[in-house]
Scaffold this motif. Structure first.
Motif, PDB file in Angstrom:
ATOM      1  N   UNK A 188      -3.109  -9.833  22.220  1.00  0.00           N
ATOM      2  CA  UNK A 188      -3.005 -10.695  20.684  1.00  0.00           C
ATOM      3  C   UNK A 188      -1.737 -10.024  19.951  1.00  0.00           C
ATOM      4  N   UNK A 189      -1.535 -10.583  18.749  1.00  0.00           N
ATOM      5  CA  UNK A 189      -0.457 -10.242  17.784  1.00  0.00           C
ATOM      6  C   UNK A 189      -1.056  -8.896  17.146  1.00  0.00           C
ATOM      7  N   UNK A 190      -0.158  -8.037  16.645  1.00  0.00           N
ATOM      8  CA  UNK A 190      -0.626  -6.596  16.212  1.00  0.00           C
ATOM      9  C   UNK A 190       0.337  -6.150  15.056  1.00  0.00           C
ATOM     10  N   UNK A 191      -0.254  -5.329  14.011  1.00  0.00           N
ATOM     11  CA  UNK A 191       0.623  -4.537  13.246  1.00  0.00           C
ATOM     12  C   UNK A 191       0.251  -3.240  13.600  1.00  0.00           C
ATOM     13  N   UNK A 192       1.541  -2.363  13.768  1.00  0.00           N
ATOM     14  CA  UNK A 192       1.419  -1.146  13.901  1.00  0.00           C
ATOM     15  C   UNK A 192       1.727  -0.411  12.577  1.00  0.00           C
ATOM     16  N   UNK A 193       1.057   0.551  11.981  1.00  0.00           N
ATOM     17  CA  UNK A 193       1.041   0.942  10.786  1.00  0.00           C
ATOM     18  C   UNK A 193       0.980   2.723  10.801  1.00  0.00           C
ATOM     19  N   UNK A 194       2.301   3.072  10.125  1.00  0.00           N
ATOM     20  CA  UNK A 194       2.366   4.309  10.211  1.00  0.00           C
ATOM     21  C   UNK A 194       2.185   5.315   8.842  1.00  0.00           C
ATOM     22  N   UNK A 195       1.276   5.944   8.549  1.00  0.00           N
ATOM     23  CA  UNK A 195       1.087   6.633   7.435  1.00  0.00           C
ATOM     24  C   UNK A 195       1.848   7.851   6.904  1.00  0.00           C
ATOM     25  N   UNK A 196       1.959   8.031   5.444  1.00  0.00           N
ATOM     26  CA  UNK A 196       2.468   9.051   5.144  1.00  0.00           C
ATOM     27  C   UNK A 196       1.729  10.314   5.215  1.00  0.00           C
ATOM     28  N   UNK A 197       2.381  11.476   5.684  1.00  0.00           N
ATOM     29  CA  UNK A 197       1.313  12.785   5.838  1.00  0.00           C
ATOM     30  C   UNK A 197       0.819  12.689   7.248  1.00  0.00           C
ATOM     31  N   UNK A 198       0.052  13.691   7.557  1.00  0.00           N
ATOM     32  CA  UNK A 198      -0.612  13.740   8.569  1.00  0.00           C
ATOM     33  C   UNK A 198      -1.975  14.208   8.609  1.00  0.00           C
TER      34      UNK A 198
ATOM     35  N   UNK B  12       0.810  -1.218   0.063  1.00  0.00           N
ATOM     36  CA  UNK B  12       0.003  -0.020  -0.033  1.00  0.00           C
ATOM     37  C   UNK B  12       0.956   1.321   0.000  1.00  0.00           C
ATOM     38  N   UNK B  13       0.597   2.040  -0.820  1.00  0.00           N
ATOM     39  CA  UNK B  13       1.518   3.260  -1.013  1.00  0.00           C
ATOM     40  C   UNK B  13       1.265   4.486   0.028  1.00  0.00           C
ATOM     41  N   UNK B  14       0.031   4.397   0.768  1.00  0.00           N
ATOM     42  CA  UNK B  14      -0.040   5.317   1.841  1.00  0.00           C
ATOM     43  C   UNK B  14       0.581   4.933   3.038  1.00  0.00           C
ATOM     44  N   UNK B  15       1.238   3.907   3.050  1.00  0.00           N
ATOM     45  CA  UNK B  15       1.788   3.493   4.475  1.00  0.00           C
ATOM     46  C   UNK B  15       3.539   3.774   4.344  1.00  0.00           C
ATOM     47  N   UNK B  16       3.924   4.344   5.549  1.00  0.00           N
ATOM     48  CA  UNK B  16       5.276   4.650   5.370  1.00  0.00           C
ATOM     49  C   UNK B  16       5.986   3.576   6.098  1.00  0.00           C
ATOM     50  N   UNK B  17       5.535   2.947   7.085  1.00  0.00           N
ATOM     51  CA  UNK B  17       6.180   1.984   7.934  1.00  0.00           C
ATOM     52  C   UNK B  17       5.068   0.899   8.305  1.00  0.00           C
ATOM     53  N   UNK B  18       5.636  -0.356   8.595  1.00  0.00           N
ATOM     54  CA  UNK B  18       5.002  -1.289   8.978  1.00  0.00           C
ATOM     55  C   UNK B  18       5.661  -2.144   9.908  1.00  0.00           C
ATOM     56  N   UNK B  19       5.277  -2.403  11.239  1.00  0.00           N
ATOM     57  CA  UNK B  19       5.892  -3.192  12.312  1.00  0.00           C
ATOM     58  C   UNK B  19       4.858  -4.188  12.758  1.00  0.00           C
ATOM     59  N   UNK B  20       5.519  -5.411  12.803  1.00  0.00           N
ATOM     60  CA  UNK B  20       4.660  -6.594  13.273  1.00  0.00           C
ATOM     61  C   UNK B  20       5.137  -6.584  15.041  1.00  0.00           C
TER      62      UNK B  20
END
Length: 300
Positions: free
Chosen positions: A123-133, A86-94
């Motif tokens: 639970x297990x989780x994904x932390x998603x950081x979006x581009x921009x604010x 996904x292009x709108x996501x800057x970082x993905x952390x499991x």
């Protein structure tokens, strides 16, 4: 030079003696000036304290996807690949559940949380950081991923931090408005006090004019009166704000500690006090100068 210094010293001494001769009215005037200066000072210190907390918070738009326990590893990998594309996501952390438990124990200062439970409840989780604010992509992605079959719950982690920063920005705007209004109040209060003094000493000023007194000589006692009131009023404002914040600080520290945080209200230091005293003295001087200039024209 000696004569100039002697005249100003005499005017300053006369002003201080006049304040001591009328202690009640002098104290009331000083309280008016102090309250007018204390309100924007108190708001500025509260905003500075809140701003220090906001600067330590994550302001990037983030989403946390809490995964269901009933799932296989292949489906999790497939979800991770889909998120990475996904292009709108800057970082993905499991974040595995064991790591999440360790983070919780470190944040709360406790250990062995699962001793009485028998199993890790996180639970297990994904932390998603979006581009921009921007808030719109965050809400759209939250609505889309919330219906994924592997996602049990989704949470916007930094939305409240963004709201806090917006509230701080609103508070700064209110501070600007309040500072302007109270600055005008100081000008008007000082100008009115000087006007009353001029009217009560009208005959004395007229006699001084007849024997050749200059405008500077007539203006001097009123300017010294305004300067002394400004300095004392600004110092009293700093004292009032310091007492209020010192009284509130223990309760604020205990409240922050109950949430596992370290936070205290910022007390005014000597630089803040010097700025407040200087600004208050400048405003009272400006009000006195305008009042004296306006009324001295009536004696010409």
């Amino acid at each position: 030079m000696k004569n100039w210094f002697r005249q100003h010293t005499r005017a300053l001494r006369h002003t201080l003696l006049g304040l001591l001769r009328q202690p009640v009215s002098s104290l009331l005037n000083l309280l008016v000036i102090a309250i007018a200066a204390a309100l924007p000072m108190l708001l500025w210190l509260l905003l500075a304290s809140a701003g220090g907390v906001a600067n330590r918070l994550p302001v990037e738009p983030q989403l946390t996807l809490f995964l269901k326990a009933e799932r296989d590893a292949a489906a999790t990998k497939q979800l991770e690949k889909a998120l990475a594309a996904r292009p709108e996501l800057a970082k993905i952390r499991y974040v595995p559940r064991d790591e999440a438990l360790r983070q919780l124990e470190n944040a709360t200062g406790t250990s062995g949380l699962t001793a009485g439970l028998g199993d890790n409840p996180l639970p297990d989780a994904f932390v998603l950081t979006l581009r921009g604010t921007a808030a719109a992509p965050l809400a759209a992605l939250q609505a889309e991923l919330g219906g994924h079959p592997l996602v049990a719950e989704i949470q916007a982690d930094s939305a409240w931090a963004q709201r806090l920063q917006r509230l701080i920005e609103l508070g700064r705007g209110l501070f600007d408005v309040l500072a302007v209004l109270l600055a005008l109040t100081l000008l008007l209060v000082t100008g009115n006090a000087i006007r009353m003094q001029i009217l009560t000493r009208r005959e004395e000023i007229e006699v001084a004019r007849l024997i050749g007194a200059t405008d500077a000589f007539i203006r001097r006692p009123f300017i010294h009166f305004a300067l002394v009131q400004g300095v004392l009023g600004g110092a009293l404002a700093c004292l009032l704000v310091w007492l209020m914040l010192a009284r509130l600080n223990p309760a604020v520290v205990e409240l922050a500690r109950a949430y596992g945080q370290q936070f205290a209200l910022q007390l005014p230091d000597w630089r803040v006090a010097l700025c407040v005293v200087g600004a208050t003295a400048a405003l009272t001087l400006g009000g006195a100068w305008l009042a004296v200039w306006r009324h001295l024209r009536d004696f010409r």
